[in-house]
Design a protein around this motif. Structure first.
Motif, short mmCIF file in Angstrom:
data_model
loop_
_atom_site.label_atom_id
_atom_site.label_comp_id
_atom_site.label_asym_id
_atom_site.label_seq_id
_atom_site.Cartn_x
_atom_site.Cartn_y
_atom_site.Cartn_z
N GLY A 117 0.79 -1.22 0.00
CA GLY A 117 0.00 0.00 0.00
C GLY A 117 0.82 1.27 0.00
O GLY A 117 0.27 2.35 0.06
N GLY A 118 2.13 1.16 -0.09
CA GLY A 118 2.98 2.34 -0.07
C GLY A 118 3.71 2.52 -1.39
O GLY A 118 3.52 1.76 -2.34
N PRO B 85 1.61 2.90 4.90
CA PRO B 85 0.41 3.14 5.70
C PRO B 85 0.74 3.57 7.13
O PRO B 85 0.03 4.38 7.71
N ARG B 86 1.85 3.07 7.69
CA ARG B 86 2.19 3.42 9.07
C ARG B 86 3.00 4.70 9.19
O ARG B 86 3.27 5.17 10.29
#
Length: 144
Positions: A21-22, A82-83
């Protein structure tokens, strides 16, 4: 201002899933002090959040590579996850190794405050490698 407003996108995800997702961008810069503003500009261009902190961090990491590493180039890696954000500089090694731990030089007021500031500003930071084969020095900022 600069010829290249956006770096080439290298990956949208890494195969082991850590960066799912990055996005990851990588760009090679010459080990020249005049490249530091370009490094900062690239970070500012790519990041919408935490750009000011990220700019400071990569400026410190890139400056260390320019001042202390051998070789003619270093690599900047920016990962938006995401983090949060992961910023890393890969160098070609040199005399000694970077350290986030205070040294005698700091006590004498000479130098060494940059990585201390990086450690304070980042959620996590670290390094790997050695003077012979090169180092990667990285810092992570948590998502807001």
């Amino acid at each position: 201002m600069f010829d290249e407003p956006r770096p080439e996108l290298v990956w949208t995800s890494v195969r082991d899933g850590i960066y799912q997702g990055g996005q990851i961008w990588r760009k090679v810069f010459a080990t020249d002090p005049e490249q530091i503003p370009r490094v900062r500009h690239l970070v500012r261009t790519l990041l919408n959040t935490q750009a000011e902190t990220a700019e400071y961090i990569v400026s410190e990491l890139a400056t260390n590579a320019v001042l202390h590493a051998r070789g003619t180039h270093f690599l900047l890696e920016i990962a938006t996850l995401p983090r949060g954000i992961r910023l890393a500089i890969y160098d070609q090694g040199g005399d000694g190794s970077p350290s986030f731990i205070p040294t005698a030089a700091i006590a004498l007021g000479q130098h060494g405050y940059g990585l201390q500031a990086v450690a304070q500003l980042s959620a996590r930071c670290g390094l790997s490698g050695n003077p012979e084969t090169g180092h990667v020095v990285w810092a992570e900022l948590d998502a807001l």
